[in-house]
Design a protein around this motif. Structure first.
Motif: not given
Lengths: 483, 413
Positions: B277-281, B283
């Motif tokens: 999840n964190h990887y998706q978000k 930036t």
């Protein structure tokens, strides 16, 4: 192909019919025409040094990488052979005479390298690298590639649209946009023909077939080139005996083949007999740097350590210093230092006789080749042996070059080669400058350096032993064509 | 960690003669390795090597035919049999090499995958140990390579074998595969290699932005089983050491950030989800994370790690199927790819067990017509082997027909 035979001095360019216009050559057929032996020998040697360079640079840089390509470009420019084919920018036209040189020199080297598996492998490898380099220079020029395919009866039919639809998803996965894919021709090729693309997963592979575009054709062509060349060499090697019946040819081929090993120079009987006294003057005029350095070290220190002794002693034997002279020379020098004549006889004379095959197992030892000097026995403290271009410290080498009479410009050129690990080429340049000659003499053995030097100094300005006024007929290369 | 079976030397020495005489599928082995009914054409130049008691090692053994092979096998009762290539002449006759240098002419395309190569990413066992928690690695490897061999390279005849201890082998018997050059084998092996770098490289998988279709397919295979394998079986993010090892796969600059987030999760599974999840978000101006990072991580833990030298070399030897592993006593049995999920390496036939089964059957005097192997647990495995050979057989039967057709035509004219 006929080489020579005419009395007029004519160059390759006007005499031999060209095969194809593009710089990519498959060398399907040997050229027709006549060629002077001089030119025959010189183009062969020139191509050979180019191939050697491909090997050296390929060993040092990643093949196909930017460093590799720019290094090759620089070096090829320096050598100047096939310049308009290998070095010119895209806009300058290719000199057709050079295309002929390309073909002729390729075919001569085929003769030289078809005899053993090892030579064949070496030759094929370097020629393929050269071919790939050419491919790289034309930058996927579609017209050239298509012409090449046509000229060589290579027929590749693009897959049909419906076939393309079947692999569309995969092609898109690989990064193509649907529109571009629709307008690009794809060719279905056995994966074995594009191994380098398969290896790096740069191509779509399905059921044993790779789908390549014209942009990938470099790999396809290199594969075809390699296959055909290795087949031709196999055929040719069965006829090498007929070719070697011509003494001059077989001499040249021998010179070419002995690239690393060198002639072994262990047989001294046929050589001139030198005297110990003449060594001083020879060392200045005709010794390669490694030997001149050893000579001077011996003269000033009155001693040389083990490997230095061996390297120099065997060299002297090889250039024709008889055992008695050698003993005299070494005894004389050593006795000027801390070693008494008595000690010399006990500890050193035996070894000298031994290396001449007069003691112990009585084998005559072979003088060291460049390869051996470069690769074995790294010199340590108080050692003077080795190859100056490899083993000397940079500044020291510069100093020495200056001391030996090289100009600043010459020194720089030599240093460039040494810096890029082309020690033998550095030595070759040194030879050229020292003898003020334009002739390219690839150096692979200190003794060969000496012989070439003597040849130039004594005015016999031809390589090899052929009669200078007689050119040769050489129809045997045709064999390959008619097989 | 379950005990890996072991067997002592004496037991082995006593049982091997029975095994070779009654259970080892000699006939089928010869048929396979000769690629013909007749056998003589290829079989007699095939190299075998025998390892005898006390590590006496006999290389370059060749046998004229089935009978000679059987005779030698029963006489020597080797602890281990290795299979080499088909040479251009008989290696033993080194004095009369009439065909130039001794060289391998044909050789199955082989793959050797060894669990020890995964020691940096498996937490249950190390070295020669294996268990049900790390075996999925072999399942991933087998599926991925098997699919590539079939779909990408078009090879039809693939025999997968459990090595008896800690790895699996694959034998590709297609004629084109047998005739591949070393360069071609190397290219195939490289094509199938993704994990690169030694002890000093933390992140060993780096994929192109556009993943090659074969890798995409592999990613699908891995992602299907990854959660169960990595989270449940290996608990790969379960403690601090494992977590920090995982974090080394990320760029230095964002390790702390990810680490802090992930530590909130209690189980590996939670932590893996948080990571994704964190990887998706994620930036950041400072670091750019790889577009395929999730696949790269899964590949690092699960993508097949080949022993490339075995595949590349034409003269590399590989342990024969149906050999007894001298340390474990397990039979190197073929694996039925269709039933891969139910294959349990810890439950394959062991020499003392199958010999005992045979003995029991002898006592109750079962129908004599039944072949011996069918009376034991060997049965299903020999059947997998037979299926492999039957399919191969069609290729040379086809060839024979073609050849006899040609001969027939010659006669007509």
């Amino acid at each position: 192909m006929i080489i020579g035979g005419g009395r007029k001095q004519e160059s390759v360019s006007r005499n031999i019919k060209r095969e194809v216009v593009s710089p990519l050559l498959m060398y399907n057929s040997p050229p027709d025409g006549r060629l002077e032996f001089d030119e025959f020998a010189s183009v062969a040697i020139e191509r050979f040094s180019i191939l050697q360079m491909f090997e050296t640079i390929g060993a040092r840089y990643m093949k196909g990488g930017n460093d590799y390509l720019s290094k090759l470009d620089t070096e090829l420019r320096k050598l100047g052979f096939l310049k308009t084919i290998l070095c010119s920018s895209k806009d300058t036209p290719i000199d057709e005479a050079e295309l002929n040189k390309d073909i002729v020199s390729h075919f001569i080297l085929r003769l030289a390298f078809c005899q053993t598996e090892e030579l064949k492998r070496w030759f094929i490898q370097q020629e393929c690298d050269l071919f790939r380099y050419k491919l790289n220079r034309i930058q996927n020029d579609q017209a050239i590639i298509e012409k090449f395919l046509q000229d060589n009866d290579l027929l590749y039919v693009p897959i049909t649209d419906s076939e393309k639809d079947g692999i569309m998803d995969s092609l898109i996965e690989m990064g193509g946009s649907p529109n571009v894919i629709k307008n690009t021709h794809y060719f279905k090729i056995n994966f074995l023909e594009v191994l380098d693309l398969v290896k790096t997963r740069r191509v779509l592979v399905k059921k044993g077939f790779a789908y390549v575009t014209i942009a990938d054709f470099g790999s396809v062509l290199t594969h075809v080139f390699r296959t055909r060349l290795s087949k031709s060499l196999a055929t040719l090697s069965r006829h090498i005996k007929e070719i070697e019946e011509d003494q001059r040819i077989s001499d040249l081929l021998k010179i070419l083949r002995e690239r690393d090993i060198g002639e072994n120079y262990s047989d001294t009987t046929a050589r001139d007999h030198l005297t110990a006294e003449s060594l001083d003057s020879h060392s200045i005029k005709s010794f390669p740097m490694c030997m001149r350095n050893l000579h001077e070290a011996l003269k000033s220190n009155h001693h040389l350590r083990h490997y230095g002794r061996l390297q120099y002693l065997l060299f002297l034997k090889g250039i024709g210093l008889p055992l008695e002279e050698s003993l005299k020379f070494w005894r004389n020098e050593f006795s000027k230092g801390s070693i008494s004549v008595d000690k010399f006889e006990k500890e050193y004379a035996y070894n000298i006789r031994h290396s001449y095959g007069k003691e112990g197992k009585r084998t005559s030892y072979t003088p060291y080749s460049c390869l051996k000097i470069i690769t074995s026995h790294m010199p340590g403290n108080n050692d003077y042996h080795g190859c100056p271009f490899k083993h000397f410290e940079r500044e020291f080498l510069k100093q020495k070059l200056k001391q030996y009479g090289r100009s600043q410009d010459e020194t720089n050129q030599i240093m460039d080669h040494a810096d890029s690990n082309n020690y033998q080429i550095a030595c070759q340049r040194y030879f050229e400058f020292a003898h003020k000659t334009e002739e390219i003499v690839p150096i692979n053995h200190p003794n060969q350096y000496f012989e070439q030097s003597m040849r130039l100094i004594n005015g016999n300005n031809r390589p090899g032993r052929q009669n200078p006024n007689q050119s040769i007929k050489m129809e045997h290369i045709k064999i390959e064509m008619t097989q | 960690m379950p005990e890996n079976t072991t067997i002592d030397d004496n037991t082995l020495a006593n049982l091997l003669p029975i095994y070779y005489k009654r259970l080892f599928p000699i006939y089928n082995m010869c048929k396979w390795l000769g690629y013909s009914e007749v056998q003589r054409e290829n079989f007699h130049r095939r190299e075998f090597s025998f390892t005898l008691k006390d590590d006496i090692y006999l290389r370059y053994q060749t046998f004229n035919d089935y009978n000679e092979f059987e005779k030698e096998l029963l006489k020597r009762c080797p602890y281990k049999i290795d299979i080499g290539g088909i040479y251009n002449q008989i290696p033993k006759d080194s004095k009369n090499w009439t065909h130039g240098v001794l060289a391998v002419e044909e050789r199955e395309l082989v793959f050797d995958i060894d669990m020890t190569d995964y020691d940096d990413v498996r937490y249950c066992c190390s070295g020669s140990g294996i268990c049900n928690n790390c075996w999925p690695l072999m399942q991933f490897a087998l599926r991925i390579i098997d699919r590539a061999l079939e779909d990408d390279f078009g090879f039809e005849h693939r025999l997968w074998v459990y090595s008896g201890r800690r790895g699996i082998h694959c034998w590709v018997g297609d004629e084109t595969a047998r005739k591949l050059t070393s360069q071609a084998r190397n290219a195939i092996a490289e094509y199938l290699t993704v994990v690169r770098g030694g002890e000093n490289t933390a992140k060993k998988v780096n994929l192109n932005y556009n993943m090659h279709p074969s890798l995409r397919r592999a990613a699908k295979i891995v992602s299907k089983g990854f959660e169960d394998y990595a989270c449940n079986k290996q608990n790969f993010l379960g403690d601090d050491a494992k977590l920090s090892k995982f974090l080394t796969l990320l760029p230095q600059e964002c390790r702390d950030e990810f680490g802090d987030k992930m530590r909130v999760g209690k189980t590996s599974s939670d932590r893996w989800k948080i990571f994704q999840n964190h990887y998706q978000k994620f930036t950041s101006k400072k670091v750019k994370l790889s577009q395929n990072l999730v696949d790269e991580i899964m590949f690092q833990y699960c993508y097949p790690r080949l022993d490339i030298e075995v595949t590349k070399g034409l003269n590399h030897l590989l342990k024969s199927p149906f050999c007894i592993h001298p340390k474990t006593g397990r039979v190197c049995v073929p694996i039925d790819v269709d039933k891969l999920e139910s294959f349990d390496p810890l439950n394959v036939p062991v020499i003392d067990e199958i010999c005992a089964q045979l003995e029991r059957c002898d006592m109750i005097n079962l129908d004599k017509k039944i072949k011996d192997y069918k009376k034991t647990d060997m049965k299903s495995y020999v059947e997998v082997f037979e299926k492999f050979i039957q399919r191969l057989e069609k290729t040379w039967k086809g060839n024979n027909l073609k050849q006899s057709d040609l001969k027939g035509m010659e006669g007509d004219f």
